[in-house]
Design a protein around this motif. Sequence first.
Motif, PDB file in Angstrom:
ATOM      1  N   UNK A 137       0.858  -1.183   0.000  1.00 26.15           N
ATOM      2  CA  UNK A 137       0.000   0.000   0.000  1.00 26.15           C
ATOM      3  C   UNK A 137       0.891   1.227   0.000  1.00 26.15           C
ATOM      4  N   UNK A 138       0.321   2.376  -0.200  1.00 26.31           N
ATOM      5  CA  UNK A 138       1.064   3.631  -0.146  1.00 26.31           C
ATOM      6  C   UNK A 138       0.208   4.627   0.616  1.00 26.31           C
ATOM      7  N   UNK A 139       0.852   5.406   1.447  1.00 30.65           N
ATOM      8  CA  UNK A 139       0.157   6.448   2.172  1.00 30.65           C
ATOM      9  C   UNK A 139       0.720   7.801   1.758  1.00 30.65           C
ATOM     10  N   UNK A 140      -0.092   8.821   1.961  1.00 29.18           N
ATOM     11  CA  UNK A 140       0.342  10.201   1.742  1.00 29.18           C
ATOM     12  C   UNK A 140       0.087  10.998   3.024  1.00 29.18           C
TER      13      UNK A 140
ATOM     14  N   UNK B 298      -6.464   0.194   9.184  1.00 27.81           N
ATOM     15  CA  UNK B 298      -5.221   0.465   8.470  1.00 27.81           C
ATOM     16  C   UNK B 298      -4.299   1.266   9.373  1.00 27.81           C
ATOM     17  N   UNK B 299      -3.077   1.435   8.912  1.00 24.85           N
ATOM     18  CA  UNK B 299      -2.051   2.058   9.748  1.00 24.85           C
ATOM     19  C   UNK B 299      -2.056   3.568   9.587  1.00 24.85           C
ATOM     20  N   UNK B 300      -3.027   4.208  10.157  1.00 25.25           N
ATOM     21  CA  UNK B 300      -3.064   5.660  10.144  1.00 25.25           C
ATOM     22  C   UNK B 300      -2.394   6.132  11.414  1.00 25.25           C
ATOM     23  N   UNK B 301      -1.267   6.785  11.254  1.00 26.75           N
ATOM     24  CA  UNK B 301      -0.545   7.294  12.413  1.00 26.75           C
ATOM     25  C   UNK B 301      -0.966   8.721  12.704  1.00 26.75           C
TER      26      UNK B 301
ATOM     27  N   UNK C  86      -1.856  12.573   8.301  1.00 28.10           N
ATOM     28  CA  UNK C  86      -2.296  11.543   7.360  1.00 28.10           C
ATOM     29  C   UNK C  86      -3.342  12.108   6.402  1.00 28.10           C
ATOM     30  N   UNK C  87      -3.134  11.821   5.108  1.00 23.95           N
ATOM     31  CA  UNK C  87      -4.125  12.220   4.114  1.00 23.95           C
ATOM     32  C   UNK C  87      -4.932  11.018   3.634  1.00 23.95           C
ATOM     33  N   UNK C  88      -4.221   9.959   3.210  1.00 21.90           N
ATOM     34  CA  UNK C  88      -4.935   8.856   2.584  1.00 21.90           C
ATOM     35  C   UNK C  88      -4.051   7.625   2.506  1.00 21.90           C
ATOM     36  N   UNK C  89      -4.677   6.475   2.342  1.00 21.77           N
ATOM     37  CA  UNK C  89      -3.969   5.231   2.062  1.00 21.77           C
ATOM     38  C   UNK C  89      -4.573   4.614   0.806  1.00 21.77           C
TER      39      UNK C  89
END
Lengths: 111, 115
Positions: A31-34, B101-104, A45-48
């Motif tokens: 996955x990728x997060x922004x 999900x892994x929201x930090x 955190x913006x999104x995954x």
Amino acid sequence: GQQVMQIPQYQHVQEGEDFTTYCNSSTTLSNIQWYKQRPGGHPVFLIQLVKSGEVKKQKRLTFQFGEAKKNSSLHITATQTTDVGTYFCVRRGSTLGRLYFGRGTQLTVWP
Amino acid sequence: EPEVTQTPSHQVTQMGQEVILRCVPISNHLYFYWYRQILGQKVEFLVSFYNNEISEKSEIFDDQFSVERPDGSNFTLKIRSTKLEDSAMYFCASSDPGQGYEKLFFGSGTQLSVL
């Protein structure tokens, strides 16, 4: 390795112009997060993105995850001065919460 | 929205001194982390903590570093003998994987200056 590469490092735009930042990995990502970090602030955190080819929108922000799950992009339509900050793409590590931040794209918006 | 709080916001110390950075994670979160960011550089993982023990630590987190959850609300990072290169912004974060999900969630950080 574990890092993700981000380009450009800096972007200066006039308010109202569009902006895009790109993120690339040499390996397939689960996955990728922004995240966004305002000047002097902390990452937010913006999104995954998880699925191949996934596209998600948040108002003027559009996030894409590549078909091969090796790249991602963030596009902002009609930038505003409130969009100023550094945008990081982030990949997860092997354990929960271990994140690898890219170097980020620092966006400046001129009024 | 709930917040991660960190104190102090700024800490100045002499090289070789011990510092303790304090964090109060979001109350129902179970996973806690420390990250740091040297000025103008990327955010780097230091350590993750769950169920009163370290889950993972990076190569930066050497014997000079330790973490502790001394009570039900605080989470601390101790640097035993600070070095000049420890100067950075230190971010505490917490997460609740029950969200799916892994929201930090990051705190506002402690700017550590080692002189």
